[in-house]
Write an enzyme that holds these catalytic residues in place. Structure first.
Site, PDB file in Angstrom:
ATOM      1  CE1 TYR A  13      -4.410   1.334   0.754  1.00 23.10           C
ATOM      2  CE2 TYR A  13      -3.031   3.114   1.543  1.00 23.10           C
ATOM      3  CZ  TYR A  13      -4.256   2.644   1.138  1.00 23.10           C
ATOM      4  OH  TYR A  13      -5.348   3.493   1.112  1.00 23.10           O
ATOM      5  CE1 TYR A  62      -5.496   6.050  -1.354  1.00 23.38           C
ATOM      6  CE2 TYR A  62      -7.504   7.304  -1.729  1.00 23.38           C
ATOM      7  CZ  TYR A  62      -6.635   6.676  -0.873  1.00 23.38           C
ATOM      8  OH  TYR A  62      -6.891   6.668   0.481  1.00 23.38           O
TER       9      TYR A  62
END
Length: 388
Positions: free
Chosen positions: A297, A341
Protein backbone atom coordinates in the site's frame (compact mmCIF):
# COMPACT_ATOMS: atom_id res chain seq x y z
CA UNK A 1 -6.53 -12.82 14.72
CA UNK A 2 -4.46 -14.89 17.08
CA UNK A 3 -1.39 -13.09 18.34
CA UNK A 4 0.23 -16.37 19.31
CA UNK A 5 -0.50 -19.10 16.80
CA UNK A 6 -1.36 -20.08 13.27
CA UNK A 7 -5.02 -19.69 12.34
CA UNK A 8 -7.03 -22.14 10.25
CA UNK A 9 -8.45 -19.87 7.55
CA UNK A 10 -5.65 -20.36 5.03
CA UNK A 11 -6.57 -22.34 1.92
CA UNK A 12 -10.30 -22.46 2.57
CA UNK A 13 -11.37 -19.69 0.19
CA UNK A 14 -10.22 -18.05 -3.00
CA UNK A 15 -10.70 -14.97 -5.14
CA UNK A 16 -12.53 -16.15 -8.24
CA UNK A 17 -13.32 -12.88 -10.00
CA UNK A 18 -12.08 -9.30 -10.31
CA UNK A 19 -13.70 -6.31 -11.96
CA UNK A 20 -13.19 -2.56 -12.15
CA UNK A 21 -14.42 0.57 -13.83
CA UNK A 22 -12.10 2.82 -15.76
CA UNK A 23 -9.91 4.93 -13.46
CA UNK A 24 -10.41 8.65 -14.04
CA UNK A 25 -10.41 12.11 -12.49
CA UNK A 26 -14.06 12.81 -13.31
CA UNK A 27 -16.24 9.73 -13.68
CA UNK A 28 -19.40 11.68 -14.52
CA UNK A 29 -21.57 9.19 -12.64
CA UNK A 30 -22.64 8.36 -9.12
CA UNK A 31 -20.62 6.31 -6.67
CA UNK A 32 -23.45 3.76 -6.61
CA UNK A 33 -23.21 3.33 -10.36
CA UNK A 34 -19.44 2.88 -10.09
CA UNK A 35 -19.96 0.21 -7.44
CA UNK A 36 -22.56 -1.61 -9.51
CA UNK A 37 -20.38 -1.53 -12.63
CA UNK A 38 -17.40 -2.95 -10.76
CA UNK A 39 -19.47 -5.67 -9.06
CA UNK A 40 -21.08 -6.78 -12.33
CA UNK A 41 -17.68 -6.84 -14.03
CA UNK A 42 -16.24 -9.01 -11.23
CA UNK A 43 -19.16 -11.45 -11.44
CA UNK A 44 -18.80 -11.67 -15.22
CA UNK A 45 -15.10 -12.39 -14.76
CA UNK A 46 -15.94 -15.18 -12.30
CA UNK A 47 -18.62 -16.66 -14.55
CA UNK A 48 -21.28 -16.08 -11.91
CA UNK A 49 -24.65 -14.32 -11.90
CA UNK A 50 -25.94 -11.74 -9.41
CA UNK A 51 -28.35 -14.38 -8.12
CA UNK A 52 -25.36 -16.45 -6.96
CA UNK A 53 -24.24 -13.75 -4.51
CA UNK A 54 -25.33 -14.03 -0.89
CA UNK A 55 -22.78 -11.76 0.79
CA UNK A 56 -21.30 -8.29 0.39
CA UNK A 57 -18.41 -6.56 2.18
CA UNK A 58 -17.17 -2.99 1.86
CA UNK A 59 -15.56 -0.13 3.80
CA UNK A 60 -17.29 1.92 6.48
CA UNK A 61 -16.32 4.93 4.34
CA UNK A 62 -18.16 3.66 1.27
CA UNK A 63 -21.32 5.59 0.39
CA UNK A 64 -23.10 2.71 -1.38
CA UNK A 65 -25.01 0.50 1.10
CA UNK A 66 -24.88 -3.23 0.63
CA UNK A 67 -28.64 -3.57 0.14
CA UNK A 68 -28.61 -0.78 -2.43
CA UNK A 69 -25.77 -2.39 -4.37
CA UNK A 70 -27.68 -5.68 -4.21
CA UNK A 71 -30.76 -4.00 -5.70
CA UNK A 72 -28.75 -2.20 -8.37
CA UNK A 73 -27.05 -5.43 -9.45
CA UNK A 74 -30.16 -7.64 -9.37
CA UNK A 75 -29.13 -9.80 -6.42
CA UNK A 76 -31.55 -11.72 -4.26
CA UNK A 77 -31.41 -12.50 -0.55
CA UNK A 78 -28.24 -11.82 1.41
CA UNK A 79 -27.10 -13.90 4.37
CA UNK A 80 -23.99 -11.83 5.12
CA UNK A 81 -23.07 -8.16 4.88
CA UNK A 82 -20.27 -6.36 6.65
CA UNK A 83 -18.08 -3.26 6.66
CA UNK A 84 -14.52 -2.63 7.83
CA UNK A 85 -13.31 0.60 9.43
CA UNK A 86 -10.09 2.65 9.15
CA UNK A 87 -10.06 3.76 5.53
CA UNK A 88 -7.42 2.07 3.40
CA UNK A 89 -6.54 -0.24 6.28
CA UNK A 90 -9.74 -2.11 5.44
CA UNK A 91 -8.76 -3.27 1.94
CA UNK A 92 -7.38 -6.74 2.65
CA UNK A 93 -9.71 -7.15 5.62
CA UNK A 94 -12.72 -7.10 3.30
CA UNK A 95 -11.33 -10.25 1.69
CA UNK A 96 -10.58 -11.72 5.13
CA UNK A 97 -14.18 -11.19 6.24
CA UNK A 98 -15.49 -12.65 3.01
CA UNK A 99 -13.23 -15.69 3.44
CA UNK A 100 -14.39 -16.13 7.03
CA UNK A 101 -18.01 -16.10 5.91
CA UNK A 102 -17.33 -18.65 3.19
CA UNK A 103 -15.20 -20.91 5.40
CA UNK A 104 -17.86 -21.06 8.10
CA UNK A 105 -20.77 -21.59 5.73
CA UNK A 106 -22.39 -18.24 6.50
CA UNK A 107 -22.30 -17.38 2.80
CA UNK A 108 -21.26 -19.08 -0.43
CA UNK A 109 -20.34 -16.20 -2.76
CA UNK A 110 -19.25 -12.89 -1.26
CA UNK A 111 -18.37 -9.77 -3.24
CA UNK A 112 -16.00 -7.17 -1.79
CA UNK A 113 -16.28 -3.70 -3.33
CA UNK A 114 -15.11 -0.12 -3.00
CA UNK A 115 -16.24 2.80 -5.17
CA UNK A 116 -15.85 6.55 -4.88
CA UNK A 117 -15.43 9.83 -6.69
CA UNK A 118 -12.34 10.70 -4.72
CA UNK A 119 -11.14 13.28 -7.22
CA UNK A 120 -14.32 14.91 -8.50
CA UNK A 121 -16.16 14.49 -5.20
CA UNK A 122 -14.78 14.34 -1.68
CA UNK A 123 -11.00 14.75 -1.85
CA UNK A 124 -9.17 13.16 1.08
CA UNK A 125 -6.12 15.29 0.35
CA UNK A 126 -8.12 18.38 1.25
CA UNK A 127 -7.72 17.36 4.88
CA UNK A 128 -10.06 17.63 7.82
CA UNK A 129 -12.78 20.16 7.06
CA UNK A 130 -15.30 19.30 9.77
CA UNK A 131 -15.37 16.79 12.59
CA UNK A 132 -18.36 15.85 14.71
CA UNK A 133 -17.65 15.40 18.44
CA UNK A 134 -16.43 11.84 18.94
CA UNK A 135 -13.57 9.87 20.45
CA UNK A 136 -11.86 9.85 17.06
CA UNK A 137 -12.32 13.57 16.71
CA UNK A 138 -10.89 14.17 20.17
CA UNK A 139 -7.72 12.32 19.24
CA UNK A 140 -7.25 14.52 16.18
CA UNK A 141 -7.85 17.55 18.38
CA UNK A 142 -4.30 17.19 19.68
CA UNK A 143 -2.94 17.69 16.13
CA UNK A 144 -5.27 19.92 14.14
CA UNK A 145 -4.72 23.19 16.02
CA UNK A 146 -1.01 22.96 15.26
CA UNK A 147 -1.46 22.69 11.50
CA UNK A 148 -1.44 18.92 11.03
CA UNK A 149 -4.61 18.91 8.95
CA UNK A 150 -3.90 16.49 6.10
CA UNK A 151 -2.76 12.87 5.71
CA UNK A 152 0.48 14.11 4.13
CA UNK A 153 1.26 16.24 7.16
CA UNK A 154 0.62 13.32 9.51
CA UNK A 155 2.92 11.01 7.57
CA UNK A 156 5.57 13.71 7.24
CA UNK A 157 6.18 13.59 10.99
CA UNK A 158 7.15 9.92 10.89
CA UNK A 159 9.01 10.36 7.60
CA UNK A 160 11.22 13.09 9.07
CA UNK A 161 12.10 10.88 12.03
CA UNK A 162 12.88 7.95 9.72
CA UNK A 163 15.33 10.02 7.69
CA UNK A 164 17.01 11.34 10.84
CA UNK A 165 17.32 7.93 12.48
CA UNK A 166 19.03 6.31 9.51
CA UNK A 167 20.98 9.28 8.14
CA UNK A 168 19.06 9.39 4.87
CA UNK A 169 17.84 12.13 2.55
CA UNK A 170 14.42 12.48 0.87
CA UNK A 171 15.89 10.74 -2.17
CA UNK A 172 15.32 7.51 -0.24
CA UNK A 173 11.60 7.95 -0.81
CA UNK A 174 12.09 8.75 -4.48
CA UNK A 175 13.08 5.17 -5.29
CA UNK A 176 9.53 3.99 -4.49
CA UNK A 177 7.99 6.64 -6.72
CA UNK A 178 10.32 5.82 -9.60
CA UNK A 179 9.59 2.08 -9.43
CA UNK A 180 5.82 2.59 -9.23
CA UNK A 181 5.76 5.00 -12.13
CA UNK A 182 7.96 2.70 -14.24
CA UNK A 183 5.36 -0.06 -13.93
CA UNK A 184 2.49 2.38 -14.45
CA UNK A 185 4.10 3.56 -17.65
CA UNK A 186 3.64 0.10 -19.20
CA UNK A 187 0.17 -0.60 -17.74
CA UNK A 188 -2.58 0.62 -20.11
CA UNK A 189 -5.10 0.82 -17.24
CA UNK A 190 -2.90 3.20 -15.24
CA UNK A 191 -3.59 6.91 -15.12
CA UNK A 192 0.12 7.58 -15.59
CA UNK A 193 0.47 5.14 -18.49
CA UNK A 194 3.37 6.21 -20.67
CA UNK A 195 4.69 8.67 -18.08
CA UNK A 196 7.65 7.28 -16.11
CA UNK A 197 9.72 9.54 -13.85
CA UNK A 198 13.32 9.77 -12.71
CA UNK A 199 14.89 10.55 -9.34
CA UNK A 200 15.56 14.03 -10.71
CA UNK A 201 11.85 14.46 -11.42
CA UNK A 202 11.09 13.39 -7.88
CA UNK A 203 13.57 15.85 -6.42
CA UNK A 204 12.18 18.66 -8.57
CA UNK A 205 8.55 18.11 -7.55
CA UNK A 206 7.16 20.64 -5.09
CA UNK A 207 7.05 20.19 -1.36
CA UNK A 208 3.70 19.11 0.10
CA UNK A 209 4.73 18.67 3.74
CA UNK A 210 8.49 18.36 4.20
CA UNK A 211 10.10 15.88 3.71
CA UNK A 212 7.27 14.74 1.39
CA UNK A 213 7.15 16.02 -2.16
CA UNK A 214 4.28 15.84 -4.63
CA UNK A 215 5.63 12.61 -6.13
CA UNK A 216 5.69 10.96 -2.70
CA UNK A 217 1.91 11.25 -2.47
CA UNK A 218 -0.68 9.03 -4.12
CA UNK A 219 -3.06 10.46 -6.67
CA UNK A 220 -6.81 11.01 -6.30
CA UNK A 221 -9.08 8.80 -8.39
CA UNK A 222 -12.71 8.24 -9.37
CA UNK A 223 -13.55 4.58 -9.86
CA UNK A 224 -14.63 1.26 -8.46
CA UNK A 225 -13.11 -2.16 -7.86
CA UNK A 226 -14.75 -5.44 -6.85
CA UNK A 227 -13.55 -8.95 -5.93
CA UNK A 228 -15.50 -12.22 -5.78
CA UNK A 229 -14.67 -14.63 -2.96
CA UNK A 230 -15.94 -18.21 -2.74
CA UNK A 231 -14.75 -21.59 -1.54
CA UNK A 232 -11.64 -23.01 -3.18
CA UNK A 233 -13.63 -26.04 -4.32
CA UNK A 234 -16.22 -23.92 -6.09
CA UNK A 235 -13.60 -21.57 -7.51
CA UNK A 236 -11.89 -24.51 -9.20
CA UNK A 237 -15.06 -25.10 -11.25
CA UNK A 238 -15.23 -21.49 -12.48
CA UNK A 239 -13.59 -20.11 -15.64
CA UNK A 240 -10.60 -18.33 -14.06
CA UNK A 241 -7.72 -19.88 -12.11
CA UNK A 242 -8.40 -19.27 -8.41
CA UNK A 243 -6.19 -17.03 -6.31
CA UNK A 244 -6.01 -19.01 -3.09
CA UNK A 245 -6.23 -17.01 0.15
CA UNK A 246 -3.28 -18.69 1.88
CA UNK A 247 -3.41 -16.23 4.79
CA UNK A 248 -5.33 -13.12 5.81
CA UNK A 249 -4.76 -10.92 8.85
CA UNK A 250 -5.64 -7.66 10.55
CA UNK A 251 -3.46 -5.77 13.00
CA UNK A 252 -3.41 -2.77 15.31
CA UNK A 253 -0.40 -1.81 17.39
CA UNK A 254 -0.01 -0.53 20.92
CA UNK A 255 -0.84 3.18 21.25
CA UNK A 256 -2.50 2.95 17.83
CA UNK A 257 -4.18 6.04 16.46
CA UNK A 258 -5.44 6.91 13.00
CA UNK A 259 -2.38 8.30 11.20
CA UNK A 260 -1.23 10.24 14.29
CA UNK A 261 0.49 7.65 16.51
CA UNK A 262 3.18 10.15 17.49
CA UNK A 263 3.41 9.14 21.15
CA UNK A 264 4.92 5.73 20.50
CA UNK A 265 8.47 5.10 21.64
CA UNK A 266 9.66 4.83 18.04
CA UNK A 267 8.30 6.55 14.92
CA UNK A 268 10.53 4.74 12.43
CA UNK A 269 8.35 1.63 12.08
CA UNK A 270 4.75 0.50 11.70
CA UNK A 271 3.81 -1.86 14.57
CA UNK A 272 0.39 -2.52 13.05
CA UNK A 273 2.11 -3.86 9.94
CA UNK A 274 4.43 -5.95 12.10
CA UNK A 275 1.40 -7.60 13.73
CA UNK A 276 -0.06 -8.42 10.30
CA UNK A 277 3.29 -9.71 9.02
CA UNK A 278 3.75 -12.15 11.91
CA UNK A 279 0.31 -13.66 11.39
CA UNK A 280 0.61 -13.89 7.61
CA UNK A 281 3.95 -15.69 7.86
CA UNK A 282 2.70 -18.00 10.63
CA UNK A 283 -0.47 -19.02 8.81
CA UNK A 284 0.96 -19.31 5.29
CA UNK A 285 4.19 -20.97 6.41
CA UNK A 286 6.08 -18.63 4.09
CA UNK A 287 8.58 -15.85 4.67
CA UNK A 288 9.91 -12.93 2.67
CA UNK A 289 12.10 -15.14 0.49
CA UNK A 290 9.04 -17.02 -0.79
CA UNK A 291 7.26 -13.93 -2.17
CA UNK A 292 7.33 -13.49 -5.95
CA UNK A 293 5.48 -10.15 -6.11
CA UNK A 294 4.85 -7.53 -3.43
CA UNK A 295 1.83 -5.23 -3.67
CA UNK A 296 2.43 -2.78 -0.83
CA UNK A 297 0.00 0.00 0.00
CA UNK A 298 1.61 3.18 -1.25
CA UNK A 299 -0.46 6.16 -0.19
CA UNK A 300 2.87 7.74 0.79
CA UNK A 301 6.33 6.49 -0.17
CA UNK A 302 7.93 6.44 3.33
CA UNK A 303 5.43 3.89 4.57
CA UNK A 304 6.35 1.52 1.73
CA UNK A 305 9.92 1.47 3.04
CA UNK A 306 8.74 0.83 6.59
CA UNK A 307 6.47 -1.99 5.43
CA UNK A 308 9.33 -3.76 3.69
CA UNK A 309 11.29 -3.61 6.93
CA UNK A 310 8.39 -4.79 9.09
CA UNK A 311 7.87 -7.81 6.82
CA UNK A 312 11.55 -8.71 7.04
CA UNK A 313 12.55 -8.17 3.43
CA UNK A 314 15.52 -6.14 4.67
CA UNK A 315 16.96 -4.60 7.82
CA UNK A 316 15.85 -1.36 9.45
CA UNK A 317 16.86 1.64 7.39
CA UNK A 318 17.80 -0.55 4.41
CA UNK A 319 14.56 -0.48 2.41
CA UNK A 320 15.53 2.38 0.10
CA UNK A 321 18.48 0.38 -1.21
CA UNK A 322 16.27 -2.73 -1.41
CA UNK A 323 13.83 -0.87 -3.68
CA UNK A 324 16.54 0.84 -5.72
CA UNK A 325 18.18 -2.52 -6.46
CA UNK A 326 14.83 -3.98 -7.61
CA UNK A 327 15.22 -7.05 -5.40
CA UNK A 328 11.45 -7.67 -5.43
CA UNK A 329 8.89 -6.87 -8.15
CA UNK A 330 6.95 -4.16 -6.33
CA UNK A 331 3.54 -2.69 -7.23
CA UNK A 332 3.63 -4.09 -10.74
CA UNK A 333 0.40 -2.29 -11.68
CA UNK A 334 1.95 1.07 -10.79
CA UNK A 335 0.47 1.22 -7.31
CA UNK A 336 -1.71 4.02 -6.04
CA UNK A 337 0.97 6.48 -7.08
CA UNK A 338 0.86 5.31 -10.69
CA UNK A 339 -2.26 3.29 -11.53
CA UNK A 340 -5.10 4.56 -9.33
CA UNK A 341 -5.99 5.30 -5.74
CA UNK A 342 -8.76 2.81 -5.01
CA UNK A 343 -8.04 2.43 -1.30
CA UNK A 344 -5.83 -0.56 -2.08
CA UNK A 345 -8.50 -2.71 -3.73
CA UNK A 346 -6.87 -2.38 -7.15
CA UNK A 347 -3.70 -3.79 -5.61
CA UNK A 348 -5.52 -6.98 -4.64
CA UNK A 349 -6.77 -7.27 -8.20
CA UNK A 350 -3.20 -6.93 -9.48
CA UNK A 351 -2.06 -9.76 -7.23
CA UNK A 352 -4.81 -11.95 -8.72
CA UNK A 353 -3.71 -11.06 -12.26
CA UNK A 354 -0.11 -11.96 -11.43
CA UNK A 355 -1.21 -15.40 -10.23
CA UNK A 356 -3.34 -15.88 -13.35
CA UNK A 357 -0.47 -14.85 -15.60
CA UNK A 358 -2.46 -11.98 -17.15
CA UNK A 359 -0.84 -8.86 -15.65
CA UNK A 360 0.38 -6.05 -17.90
CA UNK A 361 3.77 -6.35 -16.24
CA UNK A 362 3.73 -10.08 -15.68
CA UNK A 363 6.38 -11.59 -13.43
CA UNK A 364 7.31 -14.97 -14.94
CA UNK A 365 6.22 -17.87 -12.78
CA UNK A 366 4.57 -15.71 -10.10
CA UNK A 367 2.99 -18.12 -7.63
CA UNK A 368 3.00 -16.26 -4.30
CA UNK A 369 1.97 -12.66 -3.74
CA UNK A 370 1.89 -10.43 -0.69
CA UNK A 371 -0.71 -7.65 -0.53
CA UNK A 372 -0.95 -5.00 2.18
CA UNK A 373 -3.56 -2.41 3.10
CA UNK A 374 -3.36 1.16 4.39
CA UNK A 375 -0.76 1.86 7.05
CA UNK A 376 -0.57 4.39 9.84
CA UNK A 377 -4.01 3.06 10.78
CA UNK A 378 -5.19 -0.38 11.94
CA UNK A 379 -4.40 -2.43 8.86
CA UNK A 380 -4.64 -5.78 7.10
CA UNK A 381 -2.83 -8.03 4.64
CA UNK A 382 -3.09 -11.09 2.42
CA UNK A 383 -0.91 -13.84 1.08
CA UNK A 384 -2.42 -15.07 -2.17
CA UNK A 385 -1.08 -18.11 -4.03
CA UNK A 386 -1.69 -19.97 -7.25
CA UNK A 387 -3.73 -23.14 -6.87
CA UNK A 388 -1.62 -26.24 -6.44
Amino acid sequence: MSLRGRDTLGGRAAIAGIGATAFSKDSGRSELRLAAEAVRAALDDAGLAPADVDGLVTFTMDTSPEITVAQACGMGELSFFSRVHYGGGAACATVQQAALAVATGVAEVVVCYRAFNERSGRRFGAGVQHREPSAEGAALGWMLPFGLLTPASWVAMAARRYLHAYGLTPEAFGHVAVVDRAYAATNPAAYFHGRPITLADHAASRWIAEPLRLLDCCQETDGGQALVVTSLERARDLPRPPAVIAAAAQGAGRAQEQMTSFYRDDLTGLPETGAVARQLWRTSGFGPDAVDVGILYDHFTPFVLMQLEEFGFCGRGEAADFVAERRLPLNTHGGQLGEAYLHGMNGIAEAVRQLRGTAANQVPGAARTLVTAGTGVPTSGLVLTADG
